[in-house]
Enzyme design. Structure first.
Site, mmCIF file in Angstrom:
data_model
loop_
_atom_site.group_PDB
_atom_site.id
_atom_site.type_symbol
_atom_site.label_atom_id
_atom_site.label_comp_id
_atom_site.label_asym_id
_atom_site.label_seq_id
_atom_site.Cartn_x
_atom_site.Cartn_y
_atom_site.Cartn_z
ATOM 1 N N ARG A 5 0.819 -1.223 0.000
ATOM 2 C CA ARG A 5 0.000 0.000 0.000
ATOM 3 C C ARG A 5 0.852 1.273 0.000
ATOM 4 O O ARG A 5 0.489 2.281 0.623
ATOM 5 C CB ARG A 5 -0.961 0.039 1.198
ATOM 6 C CG ARG A 5 -1.991 -1.035 1.213
ATOM 7 C CD ARG A 5 -2.941 -0.957 0.015
ATOM 8 N NE ARG A 5 -3.875 -2.057 0.080
ATOM 9 C CZ ARG A 5 -3.605 -3.281 -0.375
ATOM 10 N NH1 ARG A 5 -2.456 -3.525 -0.975
ATOM 11 N NH2 ARG A 5 -4.496 -4.235 -0.268
ATOM 12 N N SER B 262 -10.927 -0.319 3.088
ATOM 13 C CA SER B 262 -10.134 -0.494 4.318
ATOM 14 C C SER B 262 -9.641 0.858 4.804
ATOM 15 O O SER B 262 -8.984 1.584 4.059
ATOM 16 C CB SER B 262 -8.915 -1.373 4.051
ATOM 17 O OG SER B 262 -9.322 -2.591 3.513
ATOM 18 N N GLU C 212 -4.872 3.995 6.025
ATOM 19 C CA GLU C 212 -4.628 3.817 4.590
ATOM 20 C C GLU C 212 -5.235 5.003 3.828
ATOM 21 O O GLU C 212 -4.710 5.468 2.828
ATOM 22 C CB GLU C 212 -5.282 2.496 4.149
ATOM 23 C CG GLU C 212 -5.021 2.138 2.715
ATOM 24 C CD GLU C 212 -5.672 0.816 2.320
ATOM 25 O OE1 GLU C 212 -5.522 -0.189 3.035
ATOM 26 O OE2 GLU C 212 -6.342 0.809 1.280
HETATM 27 C C1 LIG Z 1 -15.513 0.006 -1.405
HETATM 28 C C2 LIG Z 1 -14.042 0.236 -1.574
HETATM 29 C C3 LIG Z 1 -13.192 -0.837 -1.738
HETATM 30 C C4 LIG Z 1 -11.825 -0.648 -1.906
HETATM 31 N N1 LIG Z 1 -11.030 -1.743 -2.067
HETATM 32 C C5 LIG Z 1 -9.696 -1.587 -2.229
HETATM 33 C C6 LIG Z 1 -8.850 -2.726 -2.417
HETATM 34 O O1 LIG Z 1 -9.307 -3.865 -2.471
HETATM 35 N N2 LIG Z 1 -7.521 -2.527 -2.544
HETATM 36 C C7 LIG Z 1 -6.973 -1.271 -2.521
HETATM 37 O O2 LIG Z 1 -5.746 -1.168 -2.650
HETATM 38 N N3 LIG Z 1 -7.747 -0.179 -2.349
HETATM 39 C C8 LIG Z 1 -9.082 -0.296 -2.216
HETATM 40 N N4 LIG Z 1 -9.877 0.797 -2.032
HETATM 41 C C9 LIG Z 1 -9.264 2.139 -1.962
HETATM 42 C C10 LIG Z 1 -9.301 2.930 -3.299
HETATM 43 O O3 LIG Z 1 -10.262 2.419 -4.160
HETATM 44 C C11 LIG Z 1 -7.952 2.924 -4.006
HETATM 45 O O4 LIG Z 1 -6.962 3.468 -3.167
HETATM 46 C C12 LIG Z 1 -7.973 3.731 -5.308
HETATM 47 O O5 LIG Z 1 -6.778 3.542 -6.010
HETATM 48 C C13 LIG Z 1 -8.204 5.216 -5.106
HETATM 49 O O6 LIG Z 1 -8.446 5.795 -6.385
HETATM 50 P P1 LIG Z 1 -9.104 7.212 -6.517
HETATM 51 O O7 LIG Z 1 -8.993 7.618 -7.946
HETATM 52 O O8 LIG Z 1 -10.456 7.204 -5.945
HETATM 53 O O9 LIG Z 1 -8.101 8.087 -5.642
HETATM 54 P P2 LIG Z 1 -8.476 9.361 -4.750
HETATM 55 O O10 LIG Z 1 -9.237 8.933 -3.545
HETATM 56 O O11 LIG Z 1 -9.086 10.401 -5.599
HETATM 57 O O12 LIG Z 1 -7.024 9.831 -4.302
HETATM 58 C C14 LIG Z 1 -6.252 9.020 -3.444
HETATM 59 C C15 LIG Z 1 -4.875 9.650 -3.269
HETATM 60 O O13 LIG Z 1 -4.184 9.661 -4.526
HETATM 61 C C16 LIG Z 1 -3.885 10.994 -4.953
HETATM 62 N N5 LIG Z 1 -4.146 11.029 -6.396
HETATM 63 C C17 LIG Z 1 -5.263 10.618 -7.043
HETATM 64 N N6 LIG Z 1 -5.111 10.708 -8.373
HETATM 65 C C18 LIG Z 1 -3.844 11.193 -8.584
HETATM 66 C C19 LIG Z 1 -3.075 11.495 -9.736
HETATM 67 N N7 LIG Z 1 -3.536 11.316 -10.967
HETATM 68 N N8 LIG Z 1 -1.806 11.963 -9.568
HETATM 69 C C20 LIG Z 1 -1.281 12.135 -8.328
HETATM 70 N N9 LIG Z 1 -1.979 11.889 -7.190
HETATM 71 C C21 LIG Z 1 -3.246 11.413 -7.317
HETATM 72 C C22 LIG Z 1 -4.794 11.895 -4.142
HETATM 73 O O14 LIG Z 1 -4.203 13.156 -3.961
HETATM 74 C C23 LIG Z 1 -4.935 11.122 -2.842
HETATM 75 O O15 LIG Z 1 -3.806 11.361 -2.006
HETATM 76 C C24 LIG Z 1 -11.270 0.650 -1.888
HETATM 77 C C25 LIG Z 1 -12.127 1.757 -1.722
HETATM 78 C C26 LIG Z 1 -13.498 1.543 -1.576
HETATM 79 C C27 LIG Z 1 -14.406 2.740 -1.439
#
Ligand SMILES: Cc1cc2nc3c(=O)[nH]c(=O)nc-3n(C[C@H](O)[C@H](O)[C@H](O)COP(=O)(O)OP(=O)(O)OC[C@H]3O[C@@H](n4cnc5c(N)ncnc54)[C@H](O)[C@@H]3O)c2cc1C
Length: 343
Positions: A164, A238, A334
């Site tokens: 992570r 998580s 996380e």
């Molecule tokens: C129901 C549910 C289940 C999930 N299951 C998992 C799982 O099984 N495994 C897992 O690893 N995660 C899981 N996650 C967490 C999440 O989905 C991941 O971390 C995902 O990659 C976040 O993507 P996002 O685009 O929504 O990021 P955001 O929430 O928009 O951003 C997350 C972080 O990344 C940064 N960021 C986003 N995009 C960029 C970019 N293009 N450039 C630079 N920085 C950026 C943001 O500033 C922030 O710090 C889950 C979440 C939910 C709600």
């Protein structure tokens, strides 16, 4: 470039928390990105988001520019008999990319089906599920450096992928905007069904011939049955990472907690499931005001509708304190915290 002021971000975070940002900009072309790079005032305090599925804002008003990545597109850049290299723009939805890979019969990301969020965020915390981490199939990450106003290319080794985490969550945090990711996918498949209940789910589905599509369907089905859907119950998956502790510490804990589970990491360390620790502290299913710990998943904090970011943060603090005092283990969040104090 359009800059909107005083915008509600309720629709852009899976906790469904209604907070506002001073400025909001959508990046949907490289030109917009370059134009924004010249706006020093707007960039003084900035937050970047993709799908908002891994953030928690603890403010009602975030005094920052929220940069919403919506760069779209995917293209094959190289192909051999065994592999294909695909460049995917950061604003593409992660699960759409997984489905695209499966449609083309390219393996590598099927175990990561149905993870919310965007492709650009996937390398940041090296998303992982069902025995696979995205870092294994990332070949290169392309990112815009806000300081030098140039595109950087991070090869797999530069990304320093870990559990992570990656270089994008540490040294380069908020300093670069990931614009695209190059994946190396397999034409000859290597199935990974050892983790979780994939095999049982495949049996339940009556599937006897393994395929990447079958694995994706099984993972999707398990996830739907186990995890709350953020559209119905606000959450960010998580909330905490599974902590790593020394074996000597683990052996001490085992004397009192004989059933404590663990995964061996190396000769000196084990990983302990954070969900188990939280459950032992009595938090599973507990509701505090408008938020609480999910009734089936102790690792997931949920918003029952009206919680503020601070309510959820305070709940996570109480959980951290309880786990610390019962097990002498410090849980790490996380989920990424957004706060004016962090600028
Ligand atoms: C129901 C549910 C289940 C999930 N299951 C998992 C799982 O099984 N495994 C897992 O690893 N995660 C899981 N996650 C967490 C999440 O989905 C991941 O971390 C995902 O990659 C976040 O993507 P996002 O685009 O929504 O990021 P955001 O929430 O928009 O951003 C997350 C972080 O990344 C940064 N960021 C986003 N995009 C960029 C970019 N293009 N450039 C630079 N920085 C950026 C943001 O500033 C922030 O710090 C889950 C979440 C939910 C709600």
């Amino acid at each position: 470039m359009i800059v909107q002021q005083n915008v509600s971000i309720k629709h852009l975070n899976t906790f469904g928390i209604d907070f506002k940002v001073d400025n909001y900009v959508i990046i949907d072309t490289m030109q917009v990105l370059k134009t924004l790079s010249e706006e020093k005032k707007l960039l003084k305090h900035k937050i970047q988001v993709g799908g908002g599925s891994n953030i928690l804002c603890v403010e009602e008003q975030l005094h920052a520019t929220l940069i919403h990545n919506q760069l779209k597109g995917k293209k094959v850049i190289k192909e051999t008999e065994a592999h294909v290299w695909v460049e995917v723009m950061a604003g593409e939805k992660w699960h759409d990319f997984v489905l695209y890979a499966i449609e083309n019969n390219w393996g590598g990301v099927e175990n990561l089906s149905l993870i919310p969020g965007t492709v650009g965020a996937a390398p940041i915390q090296n998303i992982g599920a069902y025995g696979v981490e995205v870092g294994t199939c990332v070949e290169e990450v392309r990112a815009w450096n806000w300081n030098d106003k140039e595109l950087l290319k991070f090869k797999k080794d530069d990304c320093k992928f870990g559990y992570r985490t990656s270089v994008f969550k540490e040294k380069w945090k908020q300093k670069i905007l990931i614009t695209s990711v190059v994946f190396k996918l397999d034409k000859q498949h290597h199935f990974n069904t050892t983790y979780g209940a994939i095999t049982q789910e495949l049996e339940k589905m009556g599937i006897s011939t393994l395929s990447i599509k079958a694995i994706s369907d099984a993972v999707t089905s398990i996830r739907k049955s186990k995890l709350p859907n953020p559209e119905e119950l606000g959450n960010a998956g998580s909330f905490f990472k599974n902590p790593t502790i020394k074996i000597s510490h683990f052996k001490e804990l085992q004397k009192e907690h004989t059933l404590i589970p663990s995964y061996t990491l190396d000769a000196q360390h084990v990983k302990v499931p954070a969900g188990w620790l939280i459950e032992q502290c009595g938090w599973k299913g507990k509701k505090i005001g408008a938020c609480g710990v999910h009734k089936d998943q102790a690792l997931v904090i949920v918003n029952y509708g009206k919680a503020s970011g601070n309510d959820i943060y305070q709940l996570s603090e109480s959980i951290i304190q309880d786990v610390q005092s019962k097990f002498n283990i410090l849980l790490e969040r996380e989920v990424q915290i957004l706060s004016n104090r962090l600028f």
